[in-house]
Design a protein around this motif. Structure first.
Motif, PDB file in Angstrom:
ATOM      1  N   ASN A  76       4.090 -10.233  -6.260  1.00 37.87           N
ATOM      2  CA  ASN A  76       2.757 -10.095  -7.117  1.00 37.87           C
ATOM      3  C   ASN A  76       2.578  -9.269  -5.874  1.00 37.87           C
ATOM      4  N   GLU A  77       2.607  -9.224  -4.755  1.00 37.79           N
ATOM      5  CA  GLU A  77       2.022  -7.592  -3.696  1.00 37.79           C
ATOM      6  C   GLU A  77       2.778  -6.635  -3.862  1.00 37.79           C
ATOM      7  N   TYR A  78       4.055  -6.326  -4.776  1.00 37.04           N
ATOM      8  CA  TYR A  78       4.529  -5.065  -4.767  1.00 37.04           C
ATOM      9  C   TYR A  78       3.842  -4.576  -6.155  1.00 37.04           C
ATOM     10  N   THR A  79       3.282  -5.745  -7.163  1.00 35.75           N
ATOM     11  CA  THR A  79       3.080  -5.565  -8.122  1.00 35.75           C
ATOM     12  C   THR A  79       1.294  -4.802  -8.312  1.00 35.75           C
ATOM     13  N   GLU A  80       0.933  -5.471  -7.150  1.00 34.47           N
ATOM     14  CA  GLU A  80      -0.299  -4.648  -7.038  1.00 34.47           C
ATOM     15  C   GLU A  80      -0.566  -3.562  -6.225  1.00 34.47           C
ATOM     16  N   LEU A  81       0.325  -2.919  -5.612  1.00 34.91           N
ATOM     17  CA  LEU A  81       0.432  -1.871  -4.955  1.00 34.91           C
ATOM     18  C   LEU A  81       0.465  -0.794  -6.151  1.00 34.91           C
ATOM     19  N   ILE A  82       1.843  -1.361  -6.947  1.00 32.96           N
ATOM     20  CA  ILE A  82       2.248  -0.090  -7.372  1.00 32.96           C
ATOM     21  C   ILE A  82       1.262  -0.002  -8.387  1.00 32.96           C
ATOM     22  N   GLN A  83       0.291  -1.164  -9.354  1.00 35.08           N
ATOM     23  CA  GLN A  83      -0.766  -0.838 -10.353  1.00 35.08           C
ATOM     24  C   GLN A  83      -1.671  -0.128  -9.586  1.00 35.08           C
ATOM     25  N   GLU A  84      -1.861  -0.348  -7.979  1.00 34.24           N
ATOM     26  CA  GLU A  84      -3.041   0.368  -7.920  1.00 34.24           C
ATOM     27  C   GLU A  84      -2.870   1.346  -8.174  1.00 34.24           C
ATOM     28  N   ARG A  85      -1.329   1.925  -7.823  1.00 30.02           N
ATOM     29  CA  ARG A  85      -1.256   3.385  -6.675  1.00 30.02           C
ATOM     30  C   ARG A  85      -1.012   4.512  -8.692  1.00 30.02           C
ATOM     31  N   LEU A  86      -0.768   3.663  -9.799  1.00 33.77           N
ATOM     32  CA  LEU A  86      -0.532   3.889 -11.290  1.00 33.77           C
ATOM     33  C   LEU A  86      -2.284   4.130 -11.467  1.00 33.77           C
ATOM     34  N   LYS A  87      -2.752   3.645 -11.384  1.00 31.20           N
ATOM     35  CA  LYS A  87      -4.324   3.410 -11.606  1.00 31.20           C
ATOM     36  C   LYS A  87      -4.883   5.184 -10.752  1.00 31.20           C
ATOM     37  N   ASN A  88      -5.064   5.341 -10.012  1.00 30.86           N
ATOM     38  CA  ASN A  88      -4.959   6.446  -9.497  1.00 30.86           C
ATOM     39  C   ASN A  88      -4.597   7.408  -9.641  1.00 30.86           C
ATOM     40  N   GLY A  89      -3.864   7.169 -10.296  1.00 28.07           N
ATOM     41  CA  GLY A  89      -3.299   8.865 -11.315  1.00 28.07           C
ATOM     42  C   GLY A  89      -1.617   8.886 -10.076  1.00 28.07           C
ATOM     43  N   TYR A  90      -0.976   7.990  -9.662  1.00 28.20           N
ATOM     44  CA  TYR A  90       0.592   8.260  -8.698  1.00 28.20           C
ATOM     45  C   TYR A  90       1.093   7.981  -9.664  1.00 28.20           C
ATOM     46  N   GLU A  91       2.539   8.982 -10.136  1.00 28.24           N
ATOM     47  CA  GLU A  91       3.844   8.472 -10.699  1.00 28.24           C
ATOM     48  C   GLU A  91       4.683   7.485 -10.046  1.00 28.24           C
ATOM     49  N   VAL A  92       5.310   6.230  -9.918  1.00 27.41           N
ATOM     50  CA  VAL A  92       5.714   5.814  -9.076  1.00 27.41           C
ATOM     51  C   VAL A  92       7.526   5.244  -9.290  1.00 27.41           C
ATOM     52  N   ASN A  93       8.017   6.114  -8.494  1.00 32.25           N
ATOM     53  CA  ASN A  93       9.592   5.456  -8.507  1.00 32.25           C
ATOM     54  C   ASN A  93      10.375   4.843  -7.538  1.00 32.25           C
ATOM     55  N   VAL A  94      10.821   4.071  -7.904  1.00 32.95           N
ATOM     56  CA  VAL A  94      11.269   2.977  -6.978  1.00 32.95           C
ATOM     57  C   VAL A  94      13.011   3.028  -6.663  1.00 32.95           C
ATOM     58  N   ILE A  95      13.143   2.958  -5.673  1.00 31.73           N
ATOM     59  CA  ILE A  95      14.537   2.609  -4.623  1.00 31.73           C
ATOM     60  C   ILE A  95      14.641   1.064  -4.075  1.00 31.73           C
ATOM     61  N   GLY A  96      16.153  -0.093  -4.932  1.00 32.48           N
ATOM     62  CA  GLY A  96      15.871  -0.829  -4.319  1.00 32.48           C
ATOM     63  C   GLY A  96      17.441  -1.704  -4.132  1.00 32.48           C
ATOM     64  N   ASN A  97      17.236  -1.648  -2.542  1.00 36.54           N
ATOM     65  CA  ASN A  97      18.711  -2.430  -2.465  1.00 36.54           C
ATOM     66  C   ASN A  97      18.934  -3.974  -2.655  1.00 36.54           C
ATOM     67  N   SER A  98      19.821  -4.623  -3.205  1.00 33.87           N
ATOM     68  CA  SER A  98      20.576  -5.950  -3.033  1.00 33.87           C
ATOM     69  C   SER A  98      19.343  -6.615  -3.316  1.00 33.87           C
ATOM     70  N   MET A  99      19.097  -7.611  -2.510  1.00 33.85           N
ATOM     71  CA  MET A  99      17.602  -8.518  -3.274  1.00 33.85           C
ATOM     72  C   MET A  99      16.268  -7.346  -3.472  1.00 33.85           C
ATOM     73  N   GLY A 100      16.180  -6.089  -2.610  1.00 35.35           N
ATOM     74  CA  GLY A 100      15.507  -5.692  -3.200  1.00 35.35           C
ATOM     75  C   GLY A 100      15.600  -5.104  -5.137  1.00 35.35           C
ATOM     76  N   ALA A 101      17.118  -5.002  -5.294  1.00 30.14           N
ATOM     77  CA  ALA A 101      17.476  -4.120  -6.384  1.00 30.14           C
ATOM     78  C   ALA A 101      16.750  -5.069  -7.310  1.00 30.14           C
ATOM     79  N   SER A 102      16.958  -6.205  -6.905  1.00 30.19           N
ATOM     80  CA  SER A 102      16.673  -7.324  -8.164  1.00 30.19           C
ATOM     81  C   SER A 102      14.581  -7.428  -8.429  1.00 30.19           C
ATOM     82  N   MET A 103      14.488  -6.837  -7.595  1.00 33.38           N
ATOM     83  CA  MET A 103      12.804  -6.446  -7.690  1.00 33.38           C
ATOM     84  C   MET A 103      12.399  -6.002  -8.278  1.00 33.38           C
ATOM     85  N   ALA A 104      13.651  -4.799  -8.712  1.00 30.67           N
ATOM     86  CA  ALA A 104      12.880  -3.346  -8.521  1.00 30.67           C
ATOM     87  C   ALA A 104      13.249  -3.264  -9.679  1.00 30.67           C
TER      88      ALA A 104
END
Length: 253
Positions: A76-104
């Motif tokens: 949820n924290e990452y979701t809020e962060l990403i949605q806020e960046r998108l709202k402000n006009g940023y292109e968002v790209n994500v790299i996740g490893n292992s546990m972080g990959a499942s989140m990605a």
């Protein structure tokens, strides 16, 4: 919580850039995950670099991560962060490893506006050890008790997982990086995820199930197995091999 502006996050803005590259670290890792490569991606693409400590990691080790609710709150924290960046006009790209990959993967499914998702040695909690016997036999040496010891049941149960959506945009959004020596569970999970996203053919699946490398799939980098990849790649991805860096770099353009 304003995660981006907290001391849990490393945020390196590039001058006048509207492109973000967010790194989601693996279990027991931290926001130091991108240390070796952050300057490369800043120079190549003028990315804003974002890397945060997930709950229970880094400075947040006093939190119990091995808990479904904590994992949900982290997503949820990452979701809020990403949605806020998108709202402000940023292109968002994500790299996740292992546990972080499942989140990605979960974030990529839940937020269609995310531009690119890179899944490195990805895991998920969906039937984690429900690996077909035929596959287990082919990886008999790798499928040992130690693998089940590494992947704690409570962690796996808490892993975020949303059934992946199959659509024509996936070929330009999702990219997978795996080694045939990374263990049968991550390999089988990778194949499952790519099948759900319609990014792998049955023929390619069969080749991987038989323990062979493929070079024909533009959305997949299968690493060579002539060295101890398990120590190089498996959930210690801050080392970032050069072929991994080039694969990510090529597909970020």
């Amino acid at each position: 919580m304003d995660l981006l502006n907290s001391d849990e996050c490393i945020f390196i803005p590039s001058k006048n850039s509207k492109r973000d590259l967010i790194f989601l670290h693996g279990y027991t890792s931290s926001n130091s995950f991108p240390d070796r490569v952050k300057n490369f991606f800043i120079k190549q693409h003028q990315f804003n670099i974002i890397a945060c400590n997930s709950r229970g990691h880094g400075k947040r080790k006093n939190r119990n991560y091995e808990n479904k609710e904590q994992v949900k709150q982290t997503v949820n924290e990452y979701t809020e962060l990403i949605q806020e960046r998108l709202k402000n006009g940023y292109e968002v790209n994500v790299i996740g490893n292992s546990m972080g990959a499942s989140m990605a993967l979960t974030l990529g499914n839940n937020i269609p506006e995310i531009n690119k998702v890179f899944v490195i040695a990805g895991l998920n909690g969906k039937n984690m050890f429900d690996v077909p016997l035929s596959v287990k036999k082919k990886y008999e040496i790798l499928f040992q008790k130690k693998e089940q010891d590494v992947f704690k049941p409570d962690i796996l149960e808490a892993m975020p997982y949303n059934s992946n959506k199959c659509n024509k945009q996936n070929k330009k959004k999702y990219y997978f990086i795996h080694s045939l020596n990374d263990g049968v569970v991550p390999i089988h999970n990778m194949v499952q995820n790519m099948q759900e996203l319609c990014l792998i053919t049955n023929n390619e699946k069969n080749i991987i199930d038989n323990g062979y490398k493929i070079d024909t799939n533009e959305n997949l980098l299968v690493l060579d197995t002539n060295s101890n990849i398990r120590n190089i790649l498996s959930h210690v991805m801050p080392n970032f091999r050069n072929d991994v860096i080039q694969f990510i770099n090529k597909n970020l353009k």
